[in-house]
Design a protein around this motif. Structure first.
Motif, PDB file in Angstrom:
ATOM      1  N   LYS A 109     -31.461  22.631  11.662  1.00 15.07           N
ATOM      2  CA  LYS A 109     -31.577  21.433  12.686  1.00 15.07           C
ATOM      3  C   LYS A 109     -31.238  20.242  12.090  1.00 15.07           C
ATOM      4  CE  LYS A 109     -34.949  24.420  15.236  1.00 15.07           C
ATOM      5  NZ  LYS A 109     -36.452  24.621  15.849  1.00 15.07           N
ATOM      6  N   VAL A 110     -29.978  19.821  12.252  1.00 15.61           N
ATOM      7  CA  VAL A 110     -29.447  18.655  11.394  1.00 15.61           C
ATOM      8  C   VAL A 110     -30.327  17.415  11.858  1.00 15.61           C
ATOM      9  CG1 VAL A 110     -27.510  17.360  11.145  1.00 15.61           C
ATOM     10  CG2 VAL A 110     -27.189  19.694  10.945  1.00 15.61           C
ATOM     11  N   ASP A 111     -30.539  17.149  12.901  1.00 15.27           N
ATOM     12  CA  ASP A 111     -31.114  15.860  13.535  1.00 15.27           C
ATOM     13  C   ASP A 111     -32.545  15.961  13.304  1.00 15.27           C
ATOM     14  OD1 ASP A 111     -28.615  14.992  14.345  1.00 15.27           O
ATOM     15  OD2 ASP A 111     -29.181  14.864  16.455  1.00 15.27           O
ATOM     16  N   GLU A 112     -33.057  17.019  13.487  1.00 16.47           N
ATOM     17  CA  GLU A 112     -34.691  17.059  13.630  1.00 16.47           C
ATOM     18  C   GLU A 112     -35.078  16.933  12.142  1.00 16.47           C
ATOM     19  OE1 GLU A 112     -36.313  20.367  16.107  1.00 16.47           O
ATOM     20  OE2 GLU A 112     -38.032  20.317  14.159  1.00 16.47           O
ATOM     21  N   TRP A 113     -34.275  17.606  11.019  1.00 15.83           N
ATOM     22  CA  TRP A 113     -34.509  17.533   9.783  1.00 15.83           C
ATOM     23  C   TRP A 113     -33.976  16.117   9.114  1.00 15.83           C
ATOM     24  CZ3 TRP A 113     -33.036  23.308   8.287  1.00 15.83           C
ATOM     25  CH2 TRP A 113     -33.788  24.264   9.050  1.00 15.83           C
ATOM     26  N   LYS A 114     -33.134  15.630   9.782  1.00 14.29           N
ATOM     27  CA  LYS A 114     -32.745  14.029   9.449  1.00 14.29           C
ATOM     28  C   LYS A 114     -31.810  14.614   8.057  1.00 14.29           C
ATOM     29  CE  LYS A 114     -36.369  11.187  11.064  1.00 14.29           C
ATOM     30  NZ  LYS A 114     -37.198  12.338  11.844  1.00 14.29           N
ATOM     31  N   ILE A 115     -30.557  15.474   7.922  1.00 16.92           N
ATOM     32  CA  ILE A 115     -29.800  15.569   7.183  1.00 16.92           C
ATOM     33  C   ILE A 115     -28.677  14.703   7.406  1.00 16.92           C
ATOM     34  CG2 ILE A 115     -28.098  17.310   6.346  1.00 16.92           C
ATOM     35  CD1 ILE A 115     -30.191  19.658   7.242  1.00 16.92           C
ATOM     36  N   ASP A 116     -28.312  13.893   6.205  1.00 13.78           N
ATOM     37  CA  ASP A 116     -27.351  13.146   6.208  1.00 13.78           C
ATOM     38  C   ASP A 116     -25.939  13.543   6.292  1.00 13.78           C
ATOM     39  OD1 ASP A 116     -28.928  10.525   6.188  1.00 13.78           O
ATOM     40  OD2 ASP A 116     -29.706  11.668   4.637  1.00 13.78           O
ATOM     41  N   ALA A 117     -25.506  14.431   5.056  1.00 17.15           N
ATOM     42  CA  ALA A 117     -24.009  14.818   5.407  1.00 17.15           C
ATOM     43  C   ALA A 117     -24.342  16.354   5.146  1.00 17.15           C
ATOM     44  CB  ALA A 117     -23.395  14.354   4.183  1.00 17.15           C
ATOM     45  N   ILE A 118     -23.460  17.183   5.782  1.00 18.26           N
ATOM     46  CA  ILE A 118     -23.637  18.851   5.951  1.00 18.26           C
ATOM     47  C   ILE A 118     -22.539  19.175   6.098  1.00 18.26           C
ATOM     48  CG2 ILE A 118     -24.122  18.875   8.252  1.00 18.26           C
ATOM     49  CD1 ILE A 118     -26.306  20.963   7.366  1.00 18.26           C
ATOM     50  N   TYR A 119     -22.020  20.451   5.423  1.00 23.38           N
ATOM     51  CA  TYR A 119     -20.787  21.209   5.634  1.00 23.38           C
ATOM     52  C   TYR A 119     -21.024  22.449   5.629  1.00 23.38           C
ATOM     53  CZ  TYR A 119     -21.395  21.921   0.447  1.00 23.38           C
ATOM     54  OH  TYR A 119     -21.946  22.274  -0.726  1.00 23.38           O
ATOM     55  N   SER A 120     -20.182  23.009   6.219  1.00 20.71           N
ATOM     56  CA  SER A 120     -20.315  24.561   6.474  1.00 20.71           C
ATOM     57  C   SER A 120     -18.728  25.485   6.236  1.00 20.71           C
ATOM     58  CB  SER A 120     -20.968  25.076   7.552  1.00 20.71           C
ATOM     59  OG  SER A 120     -21.174  26.241   7.845  1.00 20.71           O
ATOM     60  N   GLY A 121     -18.589  26.625   6.673  1.00 25.61           N
ATOM     61  CA  GLY A 121     -17.605  27.383   6.619  1.00 25.61           C
ATOM     62  C   GLY A 121     -17.400  28.131   8.022  1.00 25.61           C
ATOM     63  N   THR A 122     -16.387  28.628   8.270  1.00 25.76           N
ATOM     64  CA  THR A 122     -16.029  29.285   9.594  1.00 25.76           C
ATOM     65  C   THR A 122     -16.065  30.813   9.389  1.00 25.76           C
ATOM     66  OG1 THR A 122     -13.554  29.062   8.993  1.00 25.76           O
ATOM     67  CG2 THR A 122     -14.683  27.751  10.695  1.00 25.76           C
TER      68      THR A 122
END
Ligand SMILES: *Cc1c(COP(=O)(O)O)cnc(C)c1O
Length: 376
Positions: free
Chosen positions: A183-196
């Motif tokens: 949960k990017v917003d709830e956990w307040k993560i600033d920069a995140i990356y993933s893969g497909t």
């Protein structure tokens, strides 16, 4: 010699990625190619961004797929955020944080490594201690789901600790996105990356990223130019941004993006929470079957990733021979150990489309067969 068309064999992909791609995604990718500034295509890009916001659980405006694999998403985060001389505290519990260190060094930053045992979650206390002696740190970086060991870390707590010290956070969610609660917003993560190619079950080659307002602010106020022209978000946003009139930056991988769009539509149809539950459910079934065969997990139970099961290789068993027979006799791919885990574990992926009851049965039957037969 005439080289003919390539026709791959039909495998089941239960390694650390790529995972099996849904036929719906493959079909979407075979649709006619459009121009990269065609208004119809641009409309689809906007849908991809909206679907990615859902997958990441964020309202971040700067959310889009980088046109290259997960490693490029990693690099996009580091080259845009980290400026020469800035200190980055990196929590390492496996292979991928080592690559974060490489990235920081190449940005001219100063990495401070906080080491945890491989196969364990990142220890929040160690991060807290490291930040006490590195008060000038600007960033904290860590891997949410460490694919090399199968450990899941408590991203929410780690981000809280980082923020208490005024650090921005950079999080690797290549294997967690779509497979474990994130949960990017709830956990307040600033920069995140993933893969497909992991739990989204799309083809490899794209890297969803997302940046908070604080991260965007940091990028806007850079004193130096981003050293990578291709990954400089100030330039990329001329093509992917909302307000800007779309301008050519690079030719987007059009058909790959059709695939991602379809993969994200599938995720939306299932519902994110249901996808998380499905990964857990089939992990439990796989676990029961493996334990019945006396195969043990490398990671303690409450720190395990459902989508990546690291199994200790039994004494006296030939690692490579087992994997090669699974492939030749069962058309089944599982992963080898990576880095210091090589020869110690097998990595059985239950990612995205490949995470289903049939594959759990297939994997258990195949392992039982190959482990019980003497060498062919
Ligand atoms: C797979 C993976 C990457 C790299 O992604 P690529 O698409 O192979 O470049 C980075 N971090 C983690 C945790 C991964 O599992």
């Amino acid at each position: 010699m005439t080289i003919k068309s390539f026709h791959p064999p039909l495998r089941t992909l239960m390694g650390p990625g790529p995972s099996d791609v849904s036929p719906r995604v493959l079909e979407a990718m075979s649709r006619p190619t459009l121009g990269h500034l065609d208004p119809v295509f641009v409309g689809m890009m906007d849908e991809v961004k909206a679907l990615l916001k859902y997958a990441f659980q964020t309202e971040n405006e700067l959310t889009m797929p980088v046109s290259a694999p997960g490693s490029a998403g990693m690099e996009t985060c580091f080259v845009n955020l980290v400026e020469p001389g800035e200190k980055v505290v990196i929590c390492q519990n496996g292979v991928f944080a080592g690559r974060m260190k490489e990235n920081v060094e190449r940005c001219g930053g100063i990495p401070v490594m906080v080491q945890d045992d491989w196969g364990r979650a990142v220890d929040p206390q160690k991060l807290e201690d490291a930040l006490k002696t590195n008060r000038d740190a600007k960033f904290v970086a860590f891997v949410h789901a460490e694919t090399s060991t199968g450990a899941l870390s408590d991203a929410k707590t780690l981000v809280e600790i980082a923020h208490r010290q005024g650090c921005l956070t950079i999080v690797d969610a290549v294997t967690s996105l779509g497979g474990s609660p994130l949960k990017v917003d709830e956990w307040k993560i600033d920069a995140i990356y993933s893969g497909t190619q992991k739990c989204l079950s799309c083809t490899p080659g794209l890297s969803p990223v997302s940046f908070s307002e604080a991260a965007v602010e940091k990028i806007r106020n850079r004193k130096s130019k981003v050293q990578s022209w291709f990954m400089d978000l100030n330039l990329v946003m001329g093509y992917w941004g909302t307000n800007a009139k779309r301008a050519y930056h690079h030719t987007a991988p059009i058909n790959a993006l059709y695939g991602l769009h379809e993969a994200l539509v599938i995720l939306q149809e299932e519902g994110l929470e249901n996808a998380w539950k499905r990964h857990l459910k089939h992990h439990e079934a796989l676990k029961a079957g493996l334990e019945a065969m006396d195969l043990g997990f490398f990671v303690p139970e409450d720190e395990r990733l459902p989508q990546l099961n690291a199994i200790s290789i039994p004494e006296g068993v030939d690692d490579a021979a087992v994997r090669s027979r699974l492939l030749s006799d069962w058309q089944l791919e599982i992963g080898a150990g990576l880095g210091q885990m090589a020869g110690k574990v097998w990595r059985i992926g239950l990612m995205g489309h490949a995470c289903n009851e049939r594959n759990v049965r297939l994997c258990l039957s195949a392992l039982k067969d190959v482990l019980s037969r003497p060498k062919a």
